[in-house]
Design a protein around this motif. Structure first.
Motif, mmCIF file in Angstrom:
data_model
loop_
_atom_site.group_PDB
_atom_site.id
_atom_site.type_symbol
_atom_site.label_atom_id
_atom_site.label_comp_id
_atom_site.label_asym_id
_atom_site.label_seq_id
_atom_site.Cartn_x
_atom_site.Cartn_y
_atom_site.Cartn_z
ATOM 1 N N ASP A 249 0.843 -1.195 0.000
ATOM 2 C CA ASP A 249 0.000 0.000 0.000
ATOM 3 C C ASP A 249 0.881 1.249 0.000
ATOM 4 N N PRO A 250 0.724 2.146 -0.984
ATOM 5 C CA PRO A 250 1.575 3.337 -1.037
ATOM 6 C C PRO A 250 1.318 4.321 0.114
ATOM 7 N N ARG A 251 0.185 4.194 0.785
ATOM 8 C CA ARG A 251 -0.112 5.091 1.908
ATOM 9 C C ARG A 251 0.731 4.766 3.132
ATOM 10 N N ILE A 252 1.257 3.548 3.188
ATOM 11 C CA ILE A 252 2.069 3.156 4.339
ATOM 12 C C ILE A 252 3.476 3.703 4.142
ATOM 13 N N GLY A 253 3.825 4.655 4.994
ATOM 14 C CA GLY A 253 5.130 5.296 4.901
ATOM 15 C C GLY A 253 6.175 4.522 5.676
ATOM 16 N N PHE A 254 7.120 5.260 6.242
ATOM 17 C CA PHE A 254 8.190 4.648 7.032
ATOM 18 C C PHE A 254 7.642 4.363 8.424
ATOM 19 N N VAL A 255 7.232 3.118 8.646
ATOM 20 C CA VAL A 255 6.562 2.705 9.877
ATOM 21 C C VAL A 255 7.514 1.888 10.738
ATOM 22 N N THR A 256 7.527 2.196 12.038
ATOM 23 C CA THR A 256 8.325 1.432 12.989
ATOM 24 C C THR A 256 7.396 0.845 14.039
ATOM 25 N N LEU A 257 7.481 -0.455 14.261
ATOM 26 C CA LEU A 257 6.715 -1.072 15.344
ATOM 27 C C LEU A 257 7.448 -0.821 16.643
ATOM 28 N N THR A 258 6.771 -0.185 17.600
ATOM 29 C CA THR A 258 7.431 0.125 18.862
ATOM 30 C C THR A 258 7.156 -0.941 19.906
ATOM 31 N N LEU B 12 7.268 7.979 10.569
ATOM 32 C CA LEU B 12 8.131 9.106 10.251
ATOM 33 C C LEU B 12 7.458 9.934 9.170
ATOM 34 N N GLY B 13 7.295 11.233 9.416
ATOM 35 C CA GLY B 13 6.668 12.105 8.423
ATOM 36 C C GLY B 13 5.705 13.065 9.084
ATOM 37 N N ASP C 27 -0.396 14.133 8.701
ATOM 38 C CA ASP C 27 -1.299 13.561 7.697
ATOM 39 C C ASP C 27 -0.773 12.229 7.173
ATOM 40 N N GLU C 28 0.544 12.142 6.953
ATOM 41 C CA GLU C 28 1.137 10.877 6.503
ATOM 42 C C GLU C 28 0.982 9.804 7.570
ATOM 43 N N GLY C 29 1.105 10.203 8.837
ATOM 44 C CA GLY C 29 0.922 9.259 9.936
ATOM 45 C C GLY C 29 -0.491 8.727 9.988
ATOM 46 N N LYS C 30 -1.466 9.616 9.818
ATOM 47 C CA LYS C 30 -2.875 9.193 9.830
ATOM 48 C C LYS C 30 -3.170 8.264 8.658
ATOM 49 N N ALA C 31 -2.636 8.594 7.490
ATOM 50 C CA ALA C 31 -2.853 7.753 6.304
ATOM 51 C C ALA C 31 -2.228 6.377 6.493
ATOM 52 N N SER C 32 -1.029 6.340 7.050
ATOM 53 C CA SER C 32 -0.361 5.060 7.286
ATOM 54 C C SER C 32 -1.135 4.218 8.291
ATOM 55 N N LEU C 33 -1.592 4.851 9.366
ATOM 56 C CA LEU C 33 -2.339 4.126 10.391
ATOM 57 C C LEU C 33 -3.660 3.590 9.835
ATOM 58 N N GLU C 34 -4.335 4.397 9.026
ATOM 59 C CA GLU C 34 -5.589 3.953 8.407
ATOM 60 C C GLU C 34 -5.337 2.766 7.479
ATOM 61 N N ALA C 35 -4.273 2.845 6.678
ATOM 62 C CA ALA C 35 -3.937 1.750 5.761
ATOM 63 C C ALA C 35 -3.589 0.480 6.527
ATOM 64 N N LEU C 36 -2.858 0.618 7.628
ATOM 65 C CA LEU C 36 -2.503 -0.555 8.436
ATOM 66 C C LEU C 36 -3.754 -1.196 9.042
ATOM 67 N N ASN C 37 -4.672 -0.369 9.545
ATOM 68 C CA ASN C 37 -5.884 -0.935 10.135
ATOM 69 C C ASN C 37 -6.769 -1.593 9.078
ATOM 70 N N SER D 167 5.746 8.172 21.058
ATOM 71 C CA SER D 167 6.927 8.213 21.920
ATOM 72 C C SER D 167 8.211 8.561 21.160
ATOM 73 N N ILE D 168 8.400 8.047 19.950
ATOM 74 C CA ILE D 168 9.613 8.353 19.197
ATOM 75 C C ILE D 168 9.622 9.826 18.805
ATOM 76 N N GLN D 169 8.479 10.328 18.359
ATOM 77 C CA GLN D 169 8.376 11.732 18.004
ATOM 78 C C GLN D 169 8.612 12.618 19.228
ATOM 79 N N HIS D 170 8.069 12.211 20.360
ATOM 80 C CA HIS D 170 8.243 12.956 21.606
ATOM 81 C C HIS D 170 9.719 12.958 22.020
ATOM 82 N N GLY D 171 10.368 11.816 21.900
ATOM 83 C CA GLY D 171 11.789 11.717 22.227
ATOM 84 C C GLY D 171 12.648 12.600 21.333
ATOM 85 N N ALA D 172 12.320 12.641 20.045
ATOM 86 C CA ALA D 172 13.063 13.485 19.115
ATOM 87 C C ALA D 172 12.883 14.964 19.468
#
Length: 124
Positions: free
Chosen positions: A27-36, A54-55, A58-68, A97-102
């Motif tokens: 799925d092209p909507r799934i970006g750079f996803v890391t399983l935490t 990562l992104g 909007d890219e995060g929401k699209a990736s999460l929707e595609a994963l679900n 958490s990764i975004q918060h850490g960054a």
């Protein structure tokens, strides 16, 4: 019930799902996803898979929707790869958490830069 089996299953699911996302999902909507992390319920019926994207937001929401949307496919593939009587229902959740850490690391760098410049001025 012991927490040992859900923890073992969570680690196995984390490895398998990360490989599925990396290799199988096209799925092209799934970006750079890391399983935490993966949390498996004590009854082994449900698994919450926490992901960081990562992104932009909007890219995060699209990736999460595609994963679900792909959760059924992921569950069926897990059923083929792991010998389980019942494969847990999979629900993908966003993990900031990764975004918060960054963000915290950037703040610390900014503070460190301003501290270093004030030290340099005091030594001259």
């Amino acid at each position: 019930m012991s927490k040992h089996r859900p923890n073992r299953l969570a680690e196995t699911l984390k490895e398998e799902i990360s490989q599925l996302i990396r290799v199988e999902l096209k799925d092209p909507r799934i970006g750079f996803v890391t399983l935490t992390s993966v949390d498996v319920a004590d009854d082994l019926a449900h698994a919450k898979v926490y992901v960081s994207v990562l992104g932009t937001e909007d890219e995060g929401k699209a990736s999460l929707e595609a994963l679900n949307r792909a959760a059924g496919f992921v569950r069926s593939e897990i059923g083929k790869r792991i010998r389980l009587r019942h494969v847990p229902a999979i629900d993908f959740k966003y993990d900031p958490s990764i975004q918060h850490g960054a963000h915290i690391a950037k703040l610390l760098r900014d503070v460190g830069v301003s501290d270093d410049s004030s030290k340099d001025e005091s030594h001259e």
